[in-house]
Design an enzyme around this catalytic site. Structure first.
Site, short mmCIF file in Angstrom:
data_model
loop_
_atom_site.label_atom_id
_atom_site.label_comp_id
_atom_site.label_asym_id
_atom_site.label_seq_id
_atom_site.Cartn_x
_atom_site.Cartn_y
_atom_site.Cartn_z
N ALA A 79 0.86 -1.20 0.00
CA ALA A 79 0.00 0.00 0.00
C ALA A 79 0.88 1.23 0.00
CB ALA A 79 -0.88 0.02 1.24
N ASN A 96 -4.62 2.70 -5.92
CA ASN A 96 -3.64 1.70 -5.52
C ASN A 96 -4.14 0.87 -4.34
OD1 ASN A 96 -0.69 0.76 -5.72
ND2 ASN A 96 -0.93 1.21 -3.55
N TYR A 145 -5.54 8.50 3.23
CA TYR A 145 -4.83 7.26 3.56
C TYR A 145 -5.65 6.43 4.55
CZ TYR A 145 -1.70 4.19 6.13
OH TYR A 145 -1.16 3.11 6.76
N PHE A 173 0.10 0.91 15.41
CA PHE A 173 0.45 2.25 15.88
C PHE A 173 1.81 2.57 15.23
CE2 PHE A 173 -3.01 3.74 18.62
CZ PHE A 173 -3.88 2.70 18.34
N ARG A 223 3.43 9.25 21.04
CA ARG A 223 3.06 8.12 20.19
C ARG A 223 3.41 6.81 20.88
NH1 ARG A 223 0.92 11.60 18.24
NH2 ARG A 223 0.83 12.39 16.12
N ARG A 284 3.20 19.88 12.47
CA ARG A 284 2.90 19.28 11.17
C ARG A 284 1.39 19.09 11.11
NH1 ARG A 284 5.66 13.51 9.86
NH2 ARG A 284 4.10 12.82 11.35
N GLY A 286 -2.24 17.81 10.81
CA GLY A 286 -2.88 16.51 10.96
C GLY A 286 -2.30 15.62 12.04
N1 UDP Z 1 8.13 14.02 13.92
C1 UDP Z 1 8.98 15.10 14.04
N2 UDP Z 1 9.97 15.28 13.07
C2 UDP Z 1 10.13 14.39 12.03
C3 UDP Z 1 9.24 13.30 11.92
C4 UDP Z 1 8.25 13.14 12.88
O1 UDP Z 1 8.88 15.91 14.96
O2 UDP Z 1 11.03 14.60 11.20
C5 UDP Z 1 7.06 13.84 14.92
C6 UDP Z 1 5.66 13.89 14.32
O3 UDP Z 1 5.19 15.22 14.33
C7 UDP Z 1 4.88 12.97 15.28
C8 UDP Z 1 5.91 11.96 15.73
O4 UDP Z 1 7.19 12.54 15.45
O5 UDP Z 1 4.47 13.71 16.41
C9 UDP Z 1 5.80 10.63 14.99
O6 UDP Z 1 5.76 10.89 13.60
P1 UDP Z 1 5.95 9.76 12.50
O7 UDP Z 1 5.91 10.44 11.15
O8 UDP Z 1 7.15 8.93 12.82
O9 UDP Z 1 4.69 8.81 12.70
P2 UDP Z 1 3.10 9.14 12.68
O10 UDP Z 1 2.72 9.24 14.14
O11 UDP Z 1 2.89 10.39 11.90
O12 UDP Z 1 2.52 7.93 12.05
#
Ligand code: UDP
Length: 325
Positions: A79, A96, A145, A173, A223, A284, A286
């Site tokens: 995916a 896809n 997604y 997760f 997370r 970031r 979302g």
């Molecule tokens: N994050 C960050 N800088 C990066 C990548 C991720 O601060 O370069 C933060 C992001 O905002 C989130 C956490 O790390 O709070 C986990 O992000 P990731 O993209 O690894 O996984 P997601 O939770 O989006 O699936």
């Protein structure tokens, strides 16, 4: 023989390694658009692996993987999974992820294969109404997604009712780490995930921390980081569950504990043994403040118990990155 779509990708390759180590015969179907030929070659050292290069959007290509192979079950990872890209190009994602899966299911029905383990995601829950998130939490994805994954979950319910196709939907997760022997790991291009981005940061490529003003203990997002080999083990348990006549169901895969971006960053500095350059940036889009899994259901029904902690995931991720540079 187990068919693994997306078996040359990050999580899929760890399942393939586990299956091969257990003596299972495996066939990997992968377009290599995201997965890597190099990963396939590495995996071949672990057992009986057949590789078919193909795209799920082409029904004949996936039918070709079933023809002449005695496939007992499918594990479906293939995916696209970039949230931001899915917002900008939903067509690419629906075509896809959804249409591709329908072709896979067509082929399964045609060849009489009735068991599938499907890679779903915490993104199907959307903005959390409470944490830890259990499986009863409403599913309201906030991006295309997540929508594609939820649609497939629903298709699988309908296919069970109508055709007796049994499925386990695994809602991941945050997958983390690399294989214990450092042979396979996370190889995304571009890389968007936290741990590899922190570990790969350098003076001319500082790590960007997305927001430190969230309503959490230290202001950064929380997370639930689940080790990728523990994730692979959950798929083995799910295959056993279906093989033993288990009913169609869904499970969260996480650790019941959350770590903040700052905590992850600190562990990365300790593991690397040096200061990592850091810049605090705006949030970031979302990103929910907190996402933590309640994994009680997977423990009770699949008898799956994650074993590896975050420090171990960071150590293996770092060993893998070093082996590639
Ligand atoms: N994050 C960050 N800088 C990066 C990548 C991720 O601060 O370069 C933060 C992001 O905002 C989130 C956490 O790390 O709070 C986990 O992000 P990731 O993209 O690894 O996984 P997601 O939770 O989006 O699936």
């Amino acid at each position: 023989m187990i068919l693994v779509t997306g078996g040359a990708g990050y999580i899929g390759s760890h399942l393939v390694m586990s299956l091969l180590k257990r003596g299972e015969d495996v066939i990997v179907f992968d377009s290599l658009e995201i997965g890597h030929q190099e990963t396939v070659e590495t995996l071949k050292e672990y057992g009986n692996l057949k590789f078919v290069k193909g795209n799920l959007k082409n029904l004949d290509e996936i039918r070709g993987a079933f023809l002449g192979n005695r496939i007992s079950a499918v594990v479906h990872f293939a995916a696209y999974s970039q949230v931001a890209e899915s917002v900008n190009n939903p067509q690419k994602y629906y075509y896809n992820n959804v249409y591709g899966t329908m072709n896979l299911l067509n082929a399964m029905l045609e060849f009489g294969v009735k068991e599938i383990v499907f890679s779903s995601t915490a993104a199907t829950y959307g903005e959390p109404e409470y944490t830890p998130i259990d499986e009863k939490h409403p599913q309201n994805p906030i991006n295309p997604y997540g929508n594609t994954k939820l649609i497939i979950e629903k298709i699988l319910d309908d296919y069970d009712r109508a055709y007796g196709l049994k499925s386990v939907r695994l809602r991941y997760f945050n997958a983390a780490g690399a294989s214990s022997d450092s042979k396979i790991g996370e190889l995304h291009e571009p890389e968007t995930h936290l741990i590899p981005n922190v570990l790969k940061a350098e003076n001319n490529k500082v790590f960007k921390m997305f927001g430190d003003d969230y309503d959490t203990k230290d202001g950064t997002c929380i997370r639930d980081y689940i080790n990728v080999e523990d994730l692979a083990e959950a798929h083995i348990k799910a295959l056993e569950y279906l093989n033993n006549g288990g009913k169609t169901d869904y499970f969260n895969l996480g650790t019941n504990t959350g770590s903040s971006v700052k905590e992850v960053f600190d562990i990365c500095e300790k593991v690397k043994g040096e200061k990592i350059p850091l810049e605090v940036c705006p949030r970031r889009e979302g990103d929910p403040a907190i996402l933590i899994a309640d994994n009680t259901k997977a423990k009770n029904i699949l008898h799956w118990y994650p074993q590896k902690d975050l420090k171990y995931s960071v150590e293996t991720a770092y060993n893998f990155i070093k082996s590639k540079s």
